[in-house]
Structures are given as C-alpha cells and as structure tokens.
Design a protein around this motif. Structure first.
Motif, PDB file in Angstrom:
ATOM      1  N   MET A  71       0.871  -1.143   0.061  1.00 59.40           N
ATOM      2  CA  MET A  71       0.137  -0.118   0.094  1.00 59.40           C
ATOM      3  C   MET A  71       0.810   1.214   0.019  1.00 59.40           C
ATOM      4  N   ARG A  72       0.584   2.029  -0.848  1.00 55.97           N
ATOM      5  CA  ARG A  72       1.452   3.442  -1.004  1.00 55.97           C
ATOM      6  C   ARG A  72       0.929   4.466   0.054  1.00 55.97           C
ATOM      7  N   LEU A  73       1.763   5.167   0.592  1.00 57.01           N
ATOM      8  CA  LEU A  73       1.566   5.900   1.447  1.00 57.01           C
ATOM      9  C   LEU A  73       2.224   7.325   1.050  1.00 57.01           C
ATOM     10  N   HIS A  74       1.492   8.559   1.181  1.00 54.50           N
ATOM     11  CA  HIS A  74       1.998   9.800   0.858  1.00 54.50           C
ATOM     12  C   HIS A  74       1.614  10.803   1.650  1.00 54.50           C
ATOM     13  N   GLU A  75       2.252  11.785   2.282  1.00 55.03           N
ATOM     14  CA  GLU A  75       1.841  12.521   3.117  1.00 55.03           C
ATOM     15  C   GLU A  75       2.733  13.683   2.841  1.00 55.03           C
ATOM     16  N   GLU A  76       2.245  14.957   2.872  1.00 56.26           N
ATOM     17  CA  GLU A  76       2.691  16.192   3.024  1.00 56.26           C
ATOM     18  C   GLU A  76       2.489  17.192   4.247  1.00 56.26           C
ATOM     19  N   VAL A  77       3.645  17.739   4.864  1.00 54.47           N
ATOM     20  CA  VAL A  77       3.450  18.625   5.741  1.00 54.47           C
ATOM     21  C   VAL A  77       4.268  19.911   5.470  1.00 54.47           C
ATOM     22  N   ARG A  78       3.612  20.946   5.899  1.00 56.60           N
ATOM     23  CA  ARG A  78       4.286  22.407   5.484  1.00 56.60           C
ATOM     24  C   ARG A  78       4.872  22.891   7.079  1.00 56.60           C
ATOM     25  N   TYR A  79       5.830  23.529   6.916  1.00 56.93           N
ATOM     26  CA  TYR A  79       6.330  24.278   7.879  1.00 56.93           C
ATOM     27  C   TYR A  79       6.661  25.731   7.928  1.00 56.93           C
ATOM     28  N   GLU A  80       6.869  26.314   8.809  1.00 57.05           N
ATOM     29  CA  GLU A  80       6.951  27.871   8.449  1.00 57.05           C
ATOM     30  C   GLU A  80       8.362  28.087   8.469  1.00 57.05           C
ATOM     31  N   ALA A  81       9.225  27.470   8.649  1.00 57.08           N
ATOM     32  CA  ALA A  81      10.824  27.442   8.762  1.00 57.08           C
ATOM     33  C   ALA A  81      11.130  26.671   7.462  1.00 57.08           C
ATOM     34  N   LEU A 123       2.906  10.165  11.639  1.00 52.39           N
ATOM     35  CA  LEU A 123       3.781  11.116  11.093  1.00 52.39           C
ATOM     36  C   LEU A 123       3.373  12.582  11.115  1.00 52.39           C
ATOM     37  N   LEU A 124       2.043  12.631  11.161  1.00 54.57           N
ATOM     38  CA  LEU A 124       1.408  14.067  11.628  1.00 54.57           C
ATOM     39  C   LEU A 124       1.634  14.369  12.918  1.00 54.57           C
ATOM     40  N   ALA A 125       1.626  13.557  13.969  1.00 54.43           N
ATOM     41  CA  ALA A 125       1.996  13.798  15.166  1.00 54.43           C
ATOM     42  C   ALA A 125       3.228  14.472  15.360  1.00 54.43           C
ATOM     43  N   GLU A 126       4.309  13.571  14.683  1.00 53.67           N
ATOM     44  CA  GLU A 126       5.686  13.967  14.667  1.00 53.67           C
ATOM     45  C   GLU A 126       5.873  15.489  14.185  1.00 53.67           C
ATOM     46  N   ALA A 127       5.220  15.625  12.949  1.00 53.42           N
ATOM     47  CA  ALA A 127       5.255  16.987  12.419  1.00 53.42           C
ATOM     48  C   ALA A 127       4.655  18.175  13.079  1.00 53.42           C
ATOM     49  N   GLU A 128       3.611  17.774  14.009  1.00 55.25           N
ATOM     50  CA  GLU A 128       3.103  18.730  14.919  1.00 55.25           C
ATOM     51  C   GLU A 128       3.946  19.232  15.948  1.00 55.25           C
ATOM     52  N   LEU A 129       4.673  18.045  16.307  1.00 54.11           N
ATOM     53  CA  LEU A 129       5.873  18.319  17.550  1.00 54.11           C
ATOM     54  C   LEU A 129       6.832  18.943  17.089  1.00 54.11           C
ATOM     55  N   ALA A 130       7.460  18.796  15.761  1.00 55.19           N
ATOM     56  CA  ALA A 130       8.498  19.618  15.117  1.00 55.19           C
ATOM     57  C   ALA A 130       8.001  20.899  15.098  1.00 55.19           C
ATOM     58  N   GLY A 131       6.807  21.079  14.619  1.00 56.62           N
ATOM     59  CA  GLY A 131       6.433  22.597  14.378  1.00 56.62           C
ATOM     60  C   GLY A 131       6.579  23.382  15.593  1.00 56.62           C
ATOM     61  N   GLN A 132       6.013  22.766  16.753  1.00 54.98           N
ATOM     62  CA  GLN A 132       5.892  23.184  18.237  1.00 54.98           C
ATOM     63  C   GLN A 132       7.518  23.604  18.527  1.00 54.98           C
ATOM     64  N   TRP A 133       8.509  22.674  18.283  1.00 59.02           N
ATOM     65  CA  TRP A 133       9.838  22.900  18.692  1.00 59.02           C
ATOM     66  C   TRP A 133      10.365  24.023  17.635  1.00 59.02           C
ATOM     67  N   LEU A 134      10.041  24.043  16.441  1.00 58.61           N
ATOM     68  CA  LEU A 134      10.591  25.088  15.751  1.00 58.61           C
ATOM     69  C   LEU A 134      10.065  26.678  16.283  1.00 58.61           C
ATOM     70  N   ALA A 135       8.693  26.766  16.499  1.00 56.56           N
ATOM     71  CA  ALA A 135       8.124  27.956  17.006  1.00 56.56           C
ATOM     72  C   ALA A 135       8.721  28.382  18.356  1.00 56.56           C
ATOM     73  N   GLN A 136       9.066  27.400  19.195  1.00 55.81           N
ATOM     74  CA  GLN A 136       9.663  27.805  20.645  1.00 55.81           C
ATOM     75  C   GLN A 136      11.252  28.186  20.295  1.00 55.81           C
ATOM     76  N   ARG A 137      11.904  27.789  19.330  1.00 58.15           N
ATOM     77  CA  ARG A 137      13.107  28.084  18.943  1.00 58.15           C
ATOM     78  C   ARG A 137      13.422  29.338  18.006  1.00 58.15           C
ATOM     79  N   SER A 138      12.364  29.945  17.527  1.00 58.15           N
ATOM     80  CA  SER A 138      12.456  31.174  16.665  1.00 58.15           C
ATOM     81  C   SER A 138      12.444  32.634  17.434  1.00 58.15           C
TER      82      SER A 138
END
Length: 164
Positions: free
Chosen positions: A1-11, A149-164
């Motif tokens: 089964m093919r999985l394709h996901e895209e996540v956008r970041y502000e950084a 995958l989406l939970a990881e992306a959400e956490l990464a986004g939070q880390w980016l926001a805290q460090r900018s």
C-alpha cells in the motif's frame, strides 16, 4: 500500500532538518508517542546523517487481531539516512519495521523549500507479508502510521516555534 503525506512548516528546510535530527527532539518524539522505552542515535555521515529510533509502544487501541498477534507492546525500529543539502533541501531514505511482525514501511522523505518555509514529503510503501491477510493488515496499520507522521510534524512545528 502506497502512503503519501505532505506537511508544511513555517521554517526553511535546514531549520526543520536540524530539529528532525536533534537527539533531544527524538527523545521528546518518542515520549509524546507514548513509548514505554526508547533509544535514539544520530550518526553524522559526510554532509548527511543516519537517524535511528527504536521504541516500544503499547498495543492498546490497535485492532484486536493486531494486538493479539503483537502482544502487549510492539517495537518500532525506524532508520532515516539523510543525504547532503542540495537544491535548497534534503532527501533521505526511510525504513521502518515492526520487530517480530512481517510489516515494513520503506520509502523516501524530502524537505523542499516552499515560499518562506518548507514542505516535508513522505512517499513510502507499506508492506505486510501475511498470506491471505496482508492487505487487511496494511489497511489496519496505515492510519496509525499516518497519525504518527502527522503527530511528529506537529511536535516539530512546536519545537520550531519555540526556538525562533
């Protein structure tokens, strides 16, 4: 089964890459997923690196058939081998196995510039080598993998926001 996901970041790609390869982030990611135990390793390799994450997760919440097969916990072993920066982004190979189960996820992950930020794209094949039931196992596993995958992306986004 093919999985394709895209996540956008502000950084940009390099800032996101720095978070995704930060050992502290990897441990936080495991804890946020409910890991009972985890190990992480980041090994530089030229202008890229190899990221290995192994975590034991409870099987509660999985379909009954999967939980019976795996027991009270399952161990996910994930490896991403990131290549050097090129064309403003990065590419890596992704390999995830559920230890003791004939289920693998293999493919690519890419970080590419997108406006003022970047987009992370996952393209992978989920394969369950279970005679007669492989397709059903894949269909049952796909939503959990997408959610991870989406939970990881959400956490990464939070880390980016805290460090900018």
């Amino acid at each position: 089964m093919r999985l394709h996901e895209e996540v956008r970041y502000e950084a940009g790609p390099e800032a996101v890459f720095a978070v995704l390869t930060d050992p502290e982030f990897l441990v936080a990611r495991c804890r946020a997923s409910g890991a009972l135990e985890q190990s992480t390793d980041v090994v530089p390799s030229g202008a890229g690196c190899r990221v290995t994450v192994r975590r034991a997760l409870p099987t509660r919440g999985l379909p009954d058939a999967a939980a019976r097969f795996l027991g009270e916990r399952m161990v996910l072993a994930e490896t991403v081998v990131w290549g050097p920066a090129q064309d403003g982004g990065r590419r890596g190979s992704l390999h995830v196995v559920i230890e003791g189960a004939p289920v693998t996820l293999t493919g690519e992950v890419a970080l590419s510039p997108a406006g003022a930020g970047c987009v992370q794209v996952f393209d992978a094949d989920l394969v369950a080598k279970v005679p007669l039931f492989g397709g059903k196992v894949e269909q049952a596993a796909a939503p959990a993998l997408r959610a991870g995958l989406l939970a990881e992306a959400e956490l990464a986004g939070q880390w980016l926001a805290q460090r900018s």
